[in-house]
Design a protein around this motif. Structure first.
Motif, PDB file in Angstrom:
ATOM      1  N   ALA A  40      18.859  32.484 -47.547  1.00  0.00           N
ATOM      2  CA  ALA A  40      19.300  31.386 -48.409  1.00  0.00           C
ATOM      3  C   ALA A  40      20.157  30.386 -47.640  1.00  0.00           C
ATOM      4  O   ALA A  40      20.028  29.167 -47.820  1.00  0.00           O
ATOM      5  N   ALA A  41      21.033  30.882 -46.767  1.00  0.00           N
ATOM      6  CA  ALA A  41      21.867  29.985 -45.965  1.00  0.00           C
ATOM      7  C   ALA A  41      21.006  29.137 -45.031  1.00  0.00           C
ATOM      8  O   ALA A  41      21.291  27.953 -44.808  1.00  0.00           O
ATOM      9  N   ASP A  42      19.948  29.739 -44.492  1.00  0.00           N
ATOM     10  CA  ASP A  42      19.016  28.969 -43.669  1.00  0.00           C
ATOM     11  C   ASP A  42      18.392  27.833 -44.487  1.00  0.00           C
ATOM     12  O   ASP A  42      18.240  26.698 -43.998  1.00  0.00           O
ATOM     13  N   GLN A  43      18.022  28.123 -45.733  1.00  0.00           N
ATOM     14  CA  GLN A  43      17.422  27.103 -46.582  1.00  0.00           C
ATOM     15  C   GLN A  43      18.415  25.984 -46.897  1.00  0.00           C
ATOM     16  O   GLN A  43      18.061  24.801 -46.875  1.00  0.00           O
ATOM     17  N   VAL A  44      19.652  26.358 -47.180  1.00  0.00           N
ATOM     18  CA  VAL A  44      20.674  25.355 -47.465  1.00  0.00           C
ATOM     19  C   VAL A  44      20.871  24.454 -46.253  1.00  0.00           C
ATOM     20  O   VAL A  44      20.941  23.218 -46.383  1.00  0.00           O
ATOM     21  N   GLU A  45      20.954  25.041 -45.062  1.00  0.00           N
ATOM     22  CA  GLU A  45      21.168  24.228 -43.862  1.00  0.00           C
ATOM     23  C   GLU A  45      19.960  23.348 -43.549  1.00  0.00           C
ATOM     24  O   GLU A  45      20.122  22.234 -43.035  1.00  0.00           O
ATOM     25  N   ALA A 223       3.315  23.580 -54.154  1.00  0.00           N
ATOM     26  CA  ALA A 223       2.119  23.305 -54.957  1.00  0.00           C
ATOM     27  C   ALA A 223       2.067  24.192 -56.194  1.00  0.00           C
ATOM     28  O   ALA A 223       1.698  23.727 -57.286  1.00  0.00           O
ATOM     29  N   VAL A 224       2.426  25.454 -56.050  1.00  0.00           N
ATOM     30  CA  VAL A 224       2.298  26.403 -57.168  1.00  0.00           C
ATOM     31  C   VAL A 224       3.076  25.961 -58.409  1.00  0.00           C
ATOM     32  O   VAL A 224       2.529  25.975 -59.527  1.00  0.00           O
ATOM     33  N   PRO A 225       4.352  25.525 -58.293  1.00  0.00           N
ATOM     34  CA  PRO A 225       5.088  25.130 -59.505  1.00  0.00           C
ATOM     35  C   PRO A 225       4.571  23.849 -60.163  1.00  0.00           C
ATOM     36  O   PRO A 225       5.065  23.479 -61.236  1.00  0.00           O
ATOM     37  N   LYS A 226       3.612  23.167 -59.564  1.00  0.00           N
ATOM     38  CA  LYS A 226       3.066  21.946 -60.152  1.00  0.00           C
ATOM     39  C   LYS A 226       1.918  22.221 -61.116  1.00  0.00           C
ATOM     40  O   LYS A 226       1.492  21.308 -61.844  1.00  0.00           O
ATOM     41  N   VAL A 227       1.407  23.446 -61.119  1.00  0.00           N
ATOM     42  CA  VAL A 227       0.212  23.762 -61.902  1.00  0.00           C
ATOM     43  C   VAL A 227       0.624  24.426 -63.214  1.00  0.00           C
ATOM     44  O   VAL A 227       1.105  25.564 -63.207  1.00  0.00           O
ATOM     45  N   PRO A 228       0.464  23.729 -64.350  1.00  0.00           N
ATOM     46  CA  PRO A 228       0.840  24.327 -65.637  1.00  0.00           C
ATOM     47  C   PRO A 228       0.139  25.667 -65.862  1.00  0.00           C
ATOM     48  O   PRO A 228      -0.972  25.899 -65.382  1.00  0.00           O
ATOM     49  N   VAL A 229       0.786  26.531 -66.582  1.00  0.00           N
ATOM     50  CA  VAL A 229       0.336  27.882 -66.922  1.00  0.00           C
ATOM     51  C   VAL A 229       0.383  28.782 -65.690  1.00  0.00           C
ATOM     52  O   VAL A 229       1.104  29.792 -65.678  1.00  0.00           O
ATOM     53  N   LEU A 230      -0.375  28.435 -64.630  1.00  0.00           N
ATOM     54  CA  LEU A 230      -0.368  29.263 -63.421  1.00  0.00           C
ATOM     55  C   LEU A 230       1.046  29.444 -62.897  1.00  0.00           C
ATOM     56  O   LEU A 230       1.429  30.548 -62.481  1.00  0.00           O
ATOM     57  N   ARG A 231       1.848  28.375 -62.912  1.00  0.00           N
ATOM     58  CA  ARG A 231       3.190  28.443 -62.342  1.00  0.00           C
ATOM     59  C   ARG A 231       4.078  29.458 -63.049  1.00  0.00           C
ATOM     60  O   ARG A 231       4.982  30.030 -62.445  1.00  0.00           O
ATOM     61  N   GLU A 232       3.828  29.691 -64.316  1.00  0.00           N
ATOM     62  CA  GLU A 232       4.680  30.625 -65.056  1.00  0.00           C
ATOM     63  C   GLU A 232       4.486  32.057 -64.578  1.00  0.00           C
ATOM     64  O   GLU A 232       5.392  32.888 -64.690  1.00  0.00           O
ATOM     65  N   PHE A 233       3.335  32.356 -64.020  1.00  0.00           N
ATOM     66  CA  PHE A 233       3.054  33.700 -63.526  1.00  0.00           C
ATOM     67  C   PHE A 233       3.176  33.796 -62.008  1.00  0.00           C
ATOM     68  O   PHE A 233       3.630  34.814 -61.485  1.00  0.00           O
ATOM     69  N   ALA A 234       2.764  32.735 -61.303  1.00  0.00           N
ATOM     70  CA  ALA A 234       2.632  32.816 -59.847  1.00  0.00           C
ATOM     71  C   ALA A 234       3.851  32.347 -59.076  1.00  0.00           C
ATOM     72  O   ALA A 234       3.977  32.647 -57.884  1.00  0.00           O
ATOM     73  N   THR A 235       4.774  31.620 -59.704  1.00  0.00           N
ATOM     74  CA  THR A 235       5.932  31.117 -58.966  1.00  0.00           C
ATOM     75  C   THR A 235       6.836  32.254 -58.499  1.00  0.00           C
ATOM     76  O   THR A 235       7.423  32.209 -57.430  1.00  0.00           O
ATOM     77  N   TRP A 236       6.968  33.292 -59.318  1.00  0.00           N
ATOM     78  CA  TRP A 236       7.807  34.462 -59.036  1.00  0.00           C
ATOM     79  C   TRP A 236       9.293  34.132 -59.139  1.00  0.00           C
ATOM     80  O   TRP A 236      10.021  34.741 -59.884  1.00  0.00           O
ATOM     81  N   ASN A 237       9.736  33.181 -58.347  1.00  0.00           N
ATOM     82  CA  ASN A 237      11.145  32.788 -58.351  1.00  0.00           C
ATOM     83  C   ASN A 237      11.190  31.311 -58.017  1.00  0.00           C
ATOM     84  O   ASN A 237      10.751  30.895 -56.943  1.00  0.00           O
ATOM     85  N   LEU A 238      11.700  30.504 -58.954  1.00  0.00           N
ATOM     86  CA  LEU A 238      11.723  29.059 -58.750  1.00  0.00           C
ATOM     87  C   LEU A 238      13.006  28.652 -58.040  1.00  0.00           C
ATOM     88  O   LEU A 238      14.103  29.011 -58.467  1.00  0.00           O
ATOM     89  N   LEU A 239      12.846  27.896 -56.963  1.00  0.00           N
ATOM     90  CA  LEU A 239      13.975  27.344 -56.224  1.00  0.00           C
ATOM     91  C   LEU A 239      14.021  25.841 -56.449  1.00  0.00           C
ATOM     92  O   LEU A 239      13.041  25.126 -56.215  1.00  0.00           O
ATOM     93  N   LEU A 240      15.173  25.380 -56.918  1.00  0.00           N
ATOM     94  CA  LEU A 240      15.413  23.949 -57.098  1.00  0.00           C
ATOM     95  C   LEU A 240      16.470  23.497 -56.100  1.00  0.00           C
ATOM     96  O   LEU A 240      17.555  24.075 -56.033  1.00  0.00           O
ATOM     97  N   LEU A 241      16.135  22.465 -55.336  1.00  0.00           N
ATOM     98  CA  LEU A 241      17.089  21.803 -54.461  1.00  0.00           C
ATOM     99  C   LEU A 241      17.312  20.408 -55.021  1.00  0.00           C
ATOM    100  O   LEU A 241      16.377  19.605 -55.102  1.00  0.00           O
ATOM    101  N   LEU A 242      18.551  20.135 -55.436  1.00  0.00           N
ATOM    102  CA  LEU A 242      18.872  18.896 -56.115  1.00  0.00           C
ATOM    103  C   LEU A 242      19.933  18.133 -55.335  1.00  0.00           C
ATOM    104  O   LEU A 242      20.875  18.729 -54.822  1.00  0.00           O
ATOM    105  N   ARG A 243      19.784  16.823 -55.259  1.00  0.00           N
ATOM    106  CA  ARG A 243      20.770  15.951 -54.646  1.00  0.00           C
ATOM    107  C   ARG A 243      21.603  15.305 -55.748  1.00  0.00           C
ATOM    108  O   ARG A 243      21.055  14.735 -56.691  1.00  0.00           O
ATOM    109  N   ARG A 244      22.924  15.416 -55.632  1.00  0.00           N
ATOM    110  CA  ARG A 244      23.799  14.816 -56.633  1.00  0.00           C
ATOM    111  C   ARG A 244      23.818  13.305 -56.450  1.00  0.00           C
ATOM    112  O   ARG A 244      24.102  12.800 -55.352  1.00  0.00           O
ATOM    113  N   CYS A 245      23.495  12.586 -57.503  1.00  0.00           N
ATOM    114  CA  CYS A 245      23.477  11.129 -57.441  1.00  0.00           C
ATOM    115  C   CYS A 245      24.888  10.573 -57.654  1.00  0.00           C
ATOM    116  O   CYS A 245      25.734  11.221 -58.278  1.00  0.00           O
ATOM    117  N   PRO A 246      25.161   9.373 -57.152  1.00  0.00           N
ATOM    118  CA  PRO A 246      26.463   8.740 -57.382  1.00  0.00           C
ATOM    119  C   PRO A 246      26.737   8.563 -58.869  1.00  0.00           C
ATOM    120  O   PRO A 246      25.812   8.368 -59.646  1.00  0.00           O
TER     121      PRO A 246
END
Length: 246
Positions: A40-45, A223-246
């Motif tokens: 996870a730290a690798d992903q954050v960096e 790509a997997v989280p973009k596909v409705p229905v499939l994403r609910e089963f195949a994503t396994w664990n959703l990771l969101l990386l968000l940038r805080r806006c001003p």
């Protein structure tokens, strides 16, 4: 190395290593969560740059594996955890017992707000996410991952039988183990889904989605989280990386 703010698809070797570690989680949690914290730290960096000198808040980090890894990389990292039992007998000196709905922090104090596998354990994900955004400074990173309900691991210790209904899955777990499960649907485990979460986050004006991906997939992670229905089963664990806006 991908440009800052982007993640490349991880390798098959990395995914297999993490999967094998999860299979041993009950027997060797130290190995599993130490490995996951490094990943996870690798992903954050990759998304935000080096952590040295950054302020990181780890919300719901339990025993502090992620916090310690951030500190090892030079960050000023603080753990906020509501459950004293999860903190253990010797919590980190920078651990605070606090609810993720109401963090004892001023607005915009964190470079990185981090939450790993917590969202499915709160009954109001929108408020929890808003609090992570509030404490993050403009331009800062919000890292949120969660196990979605229809993931093979959505029922946690009674998965994958949750696909047949929570009551049936819990009853099977009790018959098999002779004890009550740690998680109870509607009390400390909630059915959080990929599609509604993505729509909710994308509708916000205070964050920009840098990446929405399967945390552990070795290929087509975005790509997997973009596909409705499939994403609910195949994503396994959703990771969101968000940038805080001003």
């Amino acid at each position: 190395m991908p440009p800052k703010g982007q993640l490349r698809d991880p390798s098959l070797k990395r995914s297999l290593t993490l999967f094998r570690a999860f299979l041993r989680e009950q027997q060797d949690p130290d190995h599993t969560y130490t490995l996951l914290a490094r990943d996870a730290a690798d992903q954050v960096e990759s998304a935000y740059g080096p952590l040295a000198g950054r302020t990181v808040v780890d919300v719901g980090g339990g025993a502090g594996y992620f916090t310690r890894e951030f500190q090892r990389r030079g960050a000023e990292a603080y753990l906020f955890e509501p459950d004293a039992g999860e903190l253990g007998e010797r919590p980190d000196a920078k651990a605070v017992r606090a609810d993720g709905y109401l963090l004892p922090l001023a607005d915009g104090v964190a470079d990185v707000a981090f939450s790993s596998n917590v969202l499915e354990h709160v009954d109001d994900p929108a408020t929890f996410l808003s609090e992570l955004v509030r404490v993050t400074k403009p331009g800062g990173l919000i890292y949120v991952s969660f196990t979605n309900w229809y993931s093979p691991w959505g029922g946690h210790e009674w998965a994958p039988w949750h696909w047949l209904g929570a009551d049936r899955a819990v009853a099977r777990y009790r018959r098999r183990t002779g004890r009550r499960p740690k998680h109870t649907l509607g009390e400390n485990l909630f059915a959080v889904h990929v599609g509604p979460t993505l729509r909710q986050v994308r509708a916000r004006h205070d964050v920009r989605v840098l990446s929405a991906r399967s945390r552990y997939w070795p290929f087509l992670a975005e790509a997997v989280p973009k596909v409705p229905v499939l994403r609910e089963f195949a994503t396994w664990n959703l990771l969101l990386l968000l940038r805080r806006c001003p």
